[in-house]
Design an enzyme around this catalytic site. Structure first.
Site, short mmCIF file in Angstrom:
data_model
loop_
_atom_site.label_atom_id
_atom_site.label_comp_id
_atom_site.label_asym_id
_atom_site.label_seq_id
_atom_site.Cartn_x
_atom_site.Cartn_y
_atom_site.Cartn_z
N ARG A 52 0.86 -1.19 0.00
CA ARG A 52 0.00 0.00 0.00
C ARG A 52 0.89 1.23 0.00
O ARG A 52 2.12 1.13 0.03
CB ARG A 52 -1.02 0.00 1.14
N GLY A 53 0.27 2.42 -0.03
CA GLY A 53 1.05 3.64 -0.18
C GLY A 53 1.10 3.97 -1.66
O GLY A 53 1.40 3.11 -2.49
N ALA A 54 0.82 5.24 -1.99
CA ALA A 54 0.63 5.60 -3.40
C ALA A 54 1.78 5.17 -4.32
O ALA A 54 1.54 4.49 -5.33
CB ALA A 54 0.38 7.11 -3.49
N ARG A 89 -7.56 0.04 -6.39
CA ARG A 89 -7.67 1.10 -5.37
C ARG A 89 -7.95 2.39 -6.13
O ARG A 89 -7.19 2.75 -7.03
CB ARG A 89 -6.37 1.26 -4.57
N GLN A 201 -1.74 2.37 10.15
CA GLN A 201 -0.49 2.36 9.40
C GLN A 201 0.62 3.13 10.11
O GLN A 201 1.80 2.85 9.91
CB GLN A 201 -0.68 2.97 8.00
N ASP A 242 -1.78 10.91 -1.39
CA ASP A 242 -2.13 9.89 -2.37
C ASP A 242 -2.52 10.52 -3.70
O ASP A 242 -2.51 9.86 -4.74
CB ASP A 242 -3.28 9.04 -1.83
N ASN A 252 -5.08 12.79 1.36
CA ASN A 252 -4.21 11.87 2.11
C ASN A 252 -5.08 11.06 3.06
O ASN A 252 -6.29 11.25 3.15
CB ASN A 252 -3.12 12.66 2.85
N LYS A 253 -4.45 10.16 3.79
CA LYS A 253 -5.15 9.26 4.70
C LYS A 253 -6.11 10.02 5.61
O LYS A 253 -5.80 11.10 6.10
CB LYS A 253 -4.11 8.50 5.52
O1 MRU Z 1 -4.41 3.32 2.43
P1 MRU Z 1 -2.92 3.34 2.29
O2 MRU Z 1 -2.16 2.67 3.37
O3 MRU Z 1 -2.49 2.90 0.91
O4 MRU Z 1 -2.63 4.87 2.44
C1 MRU Z 1 -1.72 5.50 1.70
C2 MRU Z 1 -0.76 6.11 2.58
O5 MRU Z 1 0.20 5.47 2.96
C3 MRU Z 1 -0.95 7.46 3.04
O6 MRU Z 1 -2.11 8.08 2.77
C4 MRU Z 1 0.30 8.24 2.81
O7 MRU Z 1 0.30 9.23 3.73
C5 MRU Z 1 0.49 8.72 1.40
S1 MRU Z 1 1.30 7.58 0.35
C6 MRU Z 1 2.98 8.01 0.52
#
Ligand code: MRU
Length: 365
Positions: A52-54, A89, A201, A242, A252-253
């Site tokens: 996960r993570g963009a 996603r 996370q 993201d 973002n999250k």
């Molecule tokens: O839902 P996730 O774990 O894929 O979330 C993405 C992230 O890790 C965060 O939103 C993050 O801050 C940005 S991606 C570097």
């Protein structure tokens, strides 16, 4: 970055050409690698948040296309692979970006596709590492300035939300890259790690990787940051994103927006670190970003390690209560002190972004 003294990236190729990733759903308790041998496995790894993570989602999608081409390089299978991966996603724009890159690279005879696809996926990964390292260098100068402003007393207290470290990318991370650079340069630094409900996370991944690198940090409940800011215990906040739209709005999250509001009220600088692959030039406002809603079970259940050492998932809420699990929120550009990119730092605005990326002027919404 290093785990137990050994350098890892989050995604790499096995000797037989399969793709290996770290199963992030088992961290921080178990470090396990998983082999992706085909398209469906790559799609599952993204959907299930094993990765996960963009930036890492983009890298995995690129390798997913390559694995698909290894099995069947036909036009129909390429189109199927791209569509399947695109649906895994919705929010992180690096996914769409990587699929566009792969599609463009594979405009060639079918026989050449598999080799080309693996080569392009590897380039995407290497480039992500270079972009993140450059973000780290630009962020470091901001951290050093802030440390001077604080009179060089005590550690620089940095707050972050979610995981935007190397586990979210291929290496280094976005928001955590300047933290690693600062720590390695000897700047005393301490990180407030937002737990980041519902999937935690922050508590499970950010804390894990900071700990592995020896960076002092403290996990806090998501609601604690505002209080710490009021008491002068946060020198700056830095998060990843993201998807950032051309006007500088930052998706973002979930929970990032509330941190930005608290930072604004308390005059705490609030930075967002991002590679240019996370900018959606086609969207003019954050309100246009599709926001992922995930299974409510991620909220109503929690996984942890029992005293006997097993990983177990337990229910924590009344089973009959409804639960809503929104994955992301949008922080309006006005609350963002600056966007730290691989080309430097700019104001969170269309003009600011175009100063750093003038070549996007024709496509920027
Ligand atoms: O839902 P996730 O774990 O894929 O979330 C993405 C992230 O890790 C965060 O939103 C993050 O801050 C940005 S991606 C570097």
């Amino acid at each position: 970055m290093r785990i137990a003294g050994r350098h890892f990236r989050t995604i790499w190729r096995a000797e037989n050409g399969d793709v290996l990733v770290i199963d992030q759903t088992r961290l921080p308790f178990e470090f396990e690698t998983v082999r992706l041998a085909g398209l469906e496995e790559a799609a599952h790894a993204i959907r299930s948040m094993m990765v996960r993570g963009a930036p890492l989602i983009g890298a995995t999608a690129a390798y997913g296309v390559a694995l698909a081409m290894r099995r069947d390089p036909s036009d129909a299978h390429l189109a199927h692979a791209v569509e399947l991966l695109r649906g895994t996603r919705p929010t992180a724009v690096n996914l769409a970006w990587a699929l566009e890159q792969m599609t463009a690279a594979l405009a060639c005879p079918a026989e050449a596709r598999a080799e080309r696809a693996f080569a392009r996926a590897a380039e995407i990964c290497d480039r992500d590492v270079a972009l993140c390292e450059a973000i780290g260098a630009h962020g470091l100068s901001i951290f050093e300035r802030r440390f001077q402003e604080k009179g060089r007393k005590g550690p620089l207290d940095v707050l972050t939300h979610c995981n935007a470290g190397w586990l979210a990318c291929v290496d280094w991370g976005t928001a955590l890259a300047p933290i690693y650079k600062a720590h390695d340069a000897g700047l005393p630094i301490h990180v407030w790690v937002d737990e980041t409900r519902p999937r935690n996370q922050g508590g499970s991944l950010t804390a894990y990787e900071l700990g592995a690198h020896g960076v002092p940090h403290t996990i806090i409940a998501d609601n604690t940051g505002g209080h710490l800011m009021q008491r002068g215990r946060v020198d700056l906040a830095i998060v990843g994103t993201d998807r950032t739209t051309s006007n500088g709005d930052v998706c973002n999250k979930i929970g990032t927006y509330l941190k930005a509001l608290a930072a604004f009220d308390n005059k705490v600088p609030f930075y967002v670190a991002l590679p240019s692959t996370t900018i959606d030039w086609a969207l003019a406002h954050g309100a246009e970003i599709p926001i992922e809603e995930r299974d409510a079970r991620e909220l109503s259940h929690i996984t942890g390690r029992t005293a006997a050492g097993a990983l177990e998932t337990v229910a924590i809420y009344p089973p009959a209560s409804a639960a809503l699990n929104v994955g992301f929120d949008v922080t309006p550009a006005r609350y963002v002190t600056g966007l730290i990119t691989e080309r430097g730092t700019c104001p969170a605005s269309r003009d600011g972004l175009l100063t750093l990326f003038p070549e996007q002027a024709r496509v920027a919404a």
